[in-house]
Design a protein around this motif. Structure first.
Motif, mmCIF file in Angstrom:
data_model
loop_
_atom_site.group_PDB
_atom_site.id
_atom_site.type_symbol
_atom_site.label_atom_id
_atom_site.label_comp_id
_atom_site.label_asym_id
_atom_site.label_seq_id
_atom_site.Cartn_x
_atom_site.Cartn_y
_atom_site.Cartn_z
ATOM 1 N N UNK A 1 0.680 12.339 6.722
ATOM 2 C CA UNK A 1 -0.201 11.596 7.627
ATOM 3 C C UNK A 1 -0.201 10.113 7.276
ATOM 4 N N UNK A 2 -0.257 9.810 5.984
ATOM 5 C CA UNK A 2 -0.198 8.404 5.556
ATOM 6 C C UNK A 2 1.144 7.784 5.921
ATOM 7 N N UNK A 3 2.209 8.561 5.747
ATOM 8 C CA UNK A 3 3.550 8.078 6.071
ATOM 9 C C UNK A 3 3.683 7.770 7.557
ATOM 10 N N UNK A 4 3.119 8.607 8.399
ATOM 11 C CA UNK A 4 3.188 8.384 9.844
ATOM 12 C C UNK A 4 2.477 7.087 10.245
ATOM 13 N N UNK A 5 1.351 6.817 9.605
ATOM 14 C CA UNK A 5 0.606 5.586 9.905
ATOM 15 C C UNK A 5 1.441 4.363 9.516
ATOM 16 N N UNK B 1 4.473 3.908 11.905
ATOM 17 C CA UNK B 1 4.093 3.354 13.211
ATOM 18 C C UNK B 1 3.924 1.844 13.130
ATOM 19 N N UNK B 2 3.297 1.380 12.051
ATOM 20 C CA UNK B 2 3.086 -0.064 11.890
ATOM 21 C C UNK B 2 4.418 -0.787 11.716
ATOM 22 N N UNK B 3 5.268 -0.305 10.817
ATOM 23 C CA UNK B 3 6.546 -0.973 10.564
ATOM 24 C C UNK B 3 7.454 -0.927 11.791
ATOM 25 N N UNK C 1 12.402 6.272 5.415
ATOM 26 C CA UNK C 1 11.114 6.945 5.602
ATOM 27 C C UNK C 1 11.302 8.219 6.427
ATOM 28 N N UNK C 2 12.115 8.142 7.472
ATOM 29 C CA UNK C 2 12.395 9.330 8.290
ATOM 30 C C UNK C 2 13.043 10.414 7.437
ATOM 31 N N UNK D 1 0.831 -1.209 0.000
ATOM 32 C CA UNK D 1 0.000 0.000 0.000
ATOM 33 C C UNK D 1 0.863 1.256 0.000
ATOM 34 N N UNK D 2 1.906 1.253 0.850
ATOM 35 C CA UNK D 2 2.762 2.442 0.914
ATOM 36 C C UNK D 2 3.564 2.610 -0.371
ATOM 37 N N UNK D 3 3.963 1.513 -0.971
ATOM 38 C CA UNK D 3 4.658 1.590 -2.256
ATOM 39 C C UNK D 3 3.754 2.253 -3.294
#
Length: 235
Positions: free
Chosen positions: A165-169, A172-174, A204-205, A113-115
């Motif tokens: 916001x999507x990146x933060x979600x 957090x999961x990873x 990501x950071x 999804x993130x990809x």
């Protein structure tokens, strides 16, 4: 967009403070009203040069373009590659497992999804804006076709914030998977897979910090554009 004044309005603005109009043959160029004393001069060229220096939008556009080309787009591309290669490796190993709790599937779906989100963001936002800025002339005025207006800046800022916001979600999961938090205890990763996810988290950071810098540039750009608009109105 600069207002176009009639000749009486030009005289009224240029000669403000006088009881009569002591100056004749006034001209308007963009947001400037001036008196030309010779038939052939470089007043318009000088005014264009001053306008370019005075309007910080040109500076903001150049800074954002260089930033996108040299930092944001390459880092996004690097992260896309890491997500894709890691996803393939994880899927191959997970497929061989006889017992797979739901968290295994969630990890693969999250990375996929993130990809997808990042690929769209890089193509439709980063690369599109970079191409738009690269094609714009340095002396471009707000009224020019394709120019980035204050409304465009605000919309772009909202898009970047939504991506963050999507990146933060996702982060957090990873991070929960790597740190083996209670909700992810059933996920057993090899040492190599943990290192791979940690590397993805670091990238990501890096991308997240770059996007926060983009918001800072856009915020300052909007403030300068609003200030310049007010000054044009009062002038």
């Amino acid at each position: 967009m600069y207002p176009s004044f009639s000749y009486p309005e030009l005289q009224k603005r240029f000669c403000e403070g006088f009881d009569f109009f002591p100056f004749r043959s006034l001209e308007q160029h963009g947001g400037f009203i001036y008196k030309c004393y010779v038939s052939d001069d470089d007043t318009r060229e000088l005014l264009d040069r001053y306008s370019c220096q005075y309007d910080n939008s040109v500076v903001h556009a150049r800074v954002l373009l260089v930033k996108l080309q040299q930092n944001d787009i390459p880092v996004a591309g690097e992260l896309l590659f890491k997500l894709q290669t890691a996803g393939y490796r994880f899927e191959e190993r997970f497929h061989s497992l006889k017992r797979k709790p739901a968290v295994y599937r969630q990890l693969l779906e999250t990375m996929e999804t993130y990809h997808r989100i990042l690929a769209v963001y890089q193509h439709d936002v980063q690369q599109h804006i970079a191409a738009q800025l690269a094609a714009a002339p340095e002396t471009e005025q707000p009224s020019a076709p394709g120019a980035i207006s204050t409304d465009n800046i605000q919309h772009l800022k909202l898009v970047v914030q939504e991506f963050l916001r999507s990146t933060d979600i996702i982060y957090t999961f990873l991070e929960g998977c790597v740190q083996h938090r209670p909700d992810y205890r059933q996920l057993v990763l090899t040492r190599k897979e943990q290192i791979c996810l940690q590397d993805i988290l670091l990238t990501i950071i890096q991308l997240r910090n770059l996007q926060k810098d983009v918001i800072g540039i856009l915020k300052q750009w909007k403030q300068d554009a609003a200030r310049l608009k007010d000054q044009r109105i009062w002038n």
